[in-house]
Design a protein around this motif. Structure first.
Motif, short mmCIF file in Angstrom:
data_model
loop_
_atom_site.label_atom_id
_atom_site.label_comp_id
_atom_site.label_asym_id
_atom_site.label_seq_id
_atom_site.Cartn_x
_atom_site.Cartn_y
_atom_site.Cartn_z
N LYS A 172 0.84 -1.19 0.00
CA LYS A 172 0.00 0.00 0.00
C LYS A 172 0.88 1.24 0.00
CE LYS A 172 -3.66 -2.52 0.14
NZ LYS A 172 -4.47 -2.68 -1.09
N GLN A 173 0.99 1.84 -1.17
CA GLN A 173 1.89 2.96 -1.35
C GLN A 173 1.45 4.17 -0.54
OE1 GLN A 173 4.78 3.17 -2.78
NE2 GLN A 173 4.92 5.34 -2.26
N LYS A 174 2.46 4.84 0.08
CA LYS A 174 2.16 6.07 0.80
C LYS A 174 1.67 7.13 -0.19
CE LYS A 174 5.46 5.45 4.59
NZ LYS A 174 4.45 5.43 5.64
N PHE A 175 0.67 7.89 0.21
CA PHE A 175 0.09 8.89 -0.68
C PHE A 175 1.01 10.11 -0.72
CE2 PHE A 175 -2.92 12.41 -1.58
CZ PHE A 175 -3.30 11.98 -2.85
N ALA A 176 1.56 10.41 -1.89
CA ALA A 176 2.50 11.52 -2.05
C ALA A 176 1.76 12.73 -2.60
CB ALA A 176 3.64 11.10 -2.98
N TYR A 220 4.93 6.25 -7.28
CA TYR A 220 5.22 4.83 -7.04
C TYR A 220 6.30 4.67 -5.96
CZ TYR A 220 6.48 -0.04 -7.99
OH TYR A 220 6.72 -1.39 -7.87
N TYR A 274 7.73 7.00 -3.74
CA TYR A 274 7.83 7.88 -2.57
C TYR A 274 7.81 7.09 -1.26
CZ TYR A 274 6.81 11.71 0.64
OH TYR A 274 6.85 12.61 1.69
N LYS A 275 8.94 7.15 -0.54
CA LYS A 275 9.11 6.46 0.76
C LYS A 275 8.81 4.96 0.67
CE LYS A 275 8.47 10.45 3.75
NZ LYS A 275 7.77 11.01 4.93
N ARG A 276 9.01 4.39 -0.50
CA ARG A 276 8.75 2.95 -0.69
C ARG A 276 9.96 2.17 -0.19
NH1 ARG A 276 4.95 0.95 -4.38
NH2 ARG A 276 5.11 -1.28 -4.83
N ASN A 293 15.49 12.58 2.33
CA ASN A 293 16.11 11.25 2.38
C ASN A 293 17.60 11.37 2.64
OD1 ASN A 293 13.81 9.79 1.98
ND2 ASN A 293 14.41 8.93 0.01
N LYS A 317 13.24 4.25 0.30
CA LYS A 317 13.94 3.84 1.52
C LYS A 317 14.66 2.54 1.22
CE LYS A 317 10.81 5.90 4.93
NZ LYS A 317 9.94 5.64 6.11
#
Length: 448
Positions: A98-102, A147, A149-151, A392, A435
């Motif tokens: 579940k991808q973080k909403f950017a 896609y 972002y913070k993945r 980051n 990440k």
């Protein structure tokens, strides 16, 4: 299938070298181009992106884009960008993560679209083509950022993705070997050389080769299996550098080496905190590059030095070592001061054609294009793009910084000499948002 490729790296490098030869045959390019896209989409749908297949295959397509364009394997010129967008969309919606909403990058895409409101093209020109040509690259960046972002992505997956990217670059370099005339018959001058670039844009070719050089060096530094034989890795690296220098296109090669220097610096800080080791490697690498430089310079009649020194074929220093890019940027900023709200997507080229300044080329600089065509909104977009990845960089360790800063540099330097003509800079930018994790991250990684 993915694991078989990763576990048999040398075999698939060999297959892609053969593909480079087959691309010289007239029946091969279109089936290959269509087959690559169809296979990638099929695999992502079939696996539902369980193991980041969308990431790996998007990297493959981005690495293949210049090669397939070169051999005319795409039905539409922008197919590579469309395919990367499609693969990442599928990865987001089919994957279990579940991808973080950017919100930042959703806002970025909305701001980009505002520039379309002011778009006007001369009679006989296609407004669709103008918009697609200028916005398809930035849209790749936006979708890729959504896609990645913070993945959280394993270090091994990052390396696998880089390996997937370089495979079609091997095909491209092989194709260049077969399509380049006898070097002794080529007349080198003070500009980029189309004959040594497969008859295609040297700027894009050098960008791809610069990425390939970086990838090989990363594998060597991390002591991760590439071909399985260090001497073979070094030989491939030497040939990539040689082919890159022969394009006489400086931007992609300089960008690749800048990324290598920064990656190496932070990697050695992570490894043992020893700057001495870094400088020892730096000197060895410099000697290695010097030998290749001297050899390449000799076969170009000394023109390589002139090209990188900004001189013409007679050895006279050019007024503008940027091949006209400074003139375009100057016109773009003049345009901004006249129209601070922007002149509309794609209008920059047409505006210059109607001016009396004799500067008619399309922008090679995404910074200048954003400022000219999007105005104040372009400045806002640019500031956001530049500063978000730094979060980051600040909060992660030196191993992650090594990757993040090199990805970031690839994006920033590439868009300043080649705009966003290809999917590569947008995709590589998004990798600065991930990440990077490792299975033994908290314990054994420090002892690698």
């Amino acid at each position: 299938m993915i694991n078989k490729i990763i576990d048999n790296k040398l075999l698939f490098i060999g297959i892609h070298i053969v593909i480079g030869y087959l691309a010289t045959l007239p029946w091969f390019p279109k089936p290959f181009g269509l087959g690559v896209i169809a296979f990638c989409v099929f695999l992502v749908v079939k696996t539902k992106n369980r193991n980041e297949e969308a990431f790996l295959l998007a990297m493959y397509v981005a690495g293949a884009e210049v090669f397939i364009r070169m051999i005319k394997g795409f039905v539409f010129y922008e197919t590579g960008k469309y395919s990367v967008i499609l693969l990442l969309f599928l990865g987001i919606f089919l994957g279990k993560f579940k991808q973080k909403f950017a919100i930042q990058y959703l806002f970025y895409l909305l701001l980009l679209s505002l520039g379309i409101v002011f778009t006007q093209v001369p009679e006989g020109e296609s407004i669709r083509n103008a918009i697609v040509f200028n916005l398809s690259g930035p849209v790749v960046l936006g979708i890729a950022a959504l896609y990645f972002y913070k993945r959280p992505i394993q270090k091994e997956q990052v390396l696998s993705a880089l390996y997937f990217m370089i495979l079609p670059i091997f095909s491209m370099v092989t194709f260049l070997y077969f399509r380049t005339p006898d070097i002794r018959e080529i007349v080198f001058g003070g500009g980029a050389n189309f004959q040594t670039s497969g008859g295609f844009g040297p700027n894009q070719v050098a960008t791809a080769i610069g990425a390939g050089i970086f990838i090989i060096v990363v594998f060597i530094l991390l002591k991760v299996k590439f071909t399985g034989f260090l001497i073979l890795d070094i030989l491939f690296l030497a040939y990539f550098i040689y082919r890159g220098l022969l394009t006489f296109s400086r931007g992609g090669i300089i960008t690749g080496f800048a990324a290598i220097i920064f990656f190496s610096f932070f990697f050695f800080l992570h490894k043992n905190g020893s700057l001495k080791v870094f400088f020892n490697y730096f000197l060895m690498g410099g000697l290695f590059l010097f030998v290749i430089w001297v050899y390449t310079s000799n076969i170009t009649g000394g023109m390589l030095e002139n090209r990188y020194a900004g001189k013409n074929a007679k050895g006279v220093e050019k007024k503008d070592i940027t091949s006209g890019r400074l003139d375009i940027i100057e016109e773009q900023f003049k345009s901004f001061f006249v129209s601070p709200l922007g002149i509309g997507v794609g209008n920059g080229k047409f505006k210059r054609q109607l001016s009396q300044e004799h500067v008619t080329a399309a922008s090679h600089n995404e910074v200048g294009r954003l400022v000219e065509e999007h105005g104040i909104i372009g400045f806002i977009i640019l500031i956001g793009l530049m500063f978000i990845p730094m979060i980051n960089f600040i909060f992660f360790d030196n191993l992650q910084r090594a990757f993040i800063i090199s990805f970031y540099l690839f994006w920033f330097l590439t868009v300043n000499h080649s705009a966003m003509r290809i999917a590569f800079p947008g995709l590589i930018y998004a990798l600065s948002l991930i990440k990077i994790k490792d299975n033994d991250y908290n314990t054994d990684i420090e002892n690698e």
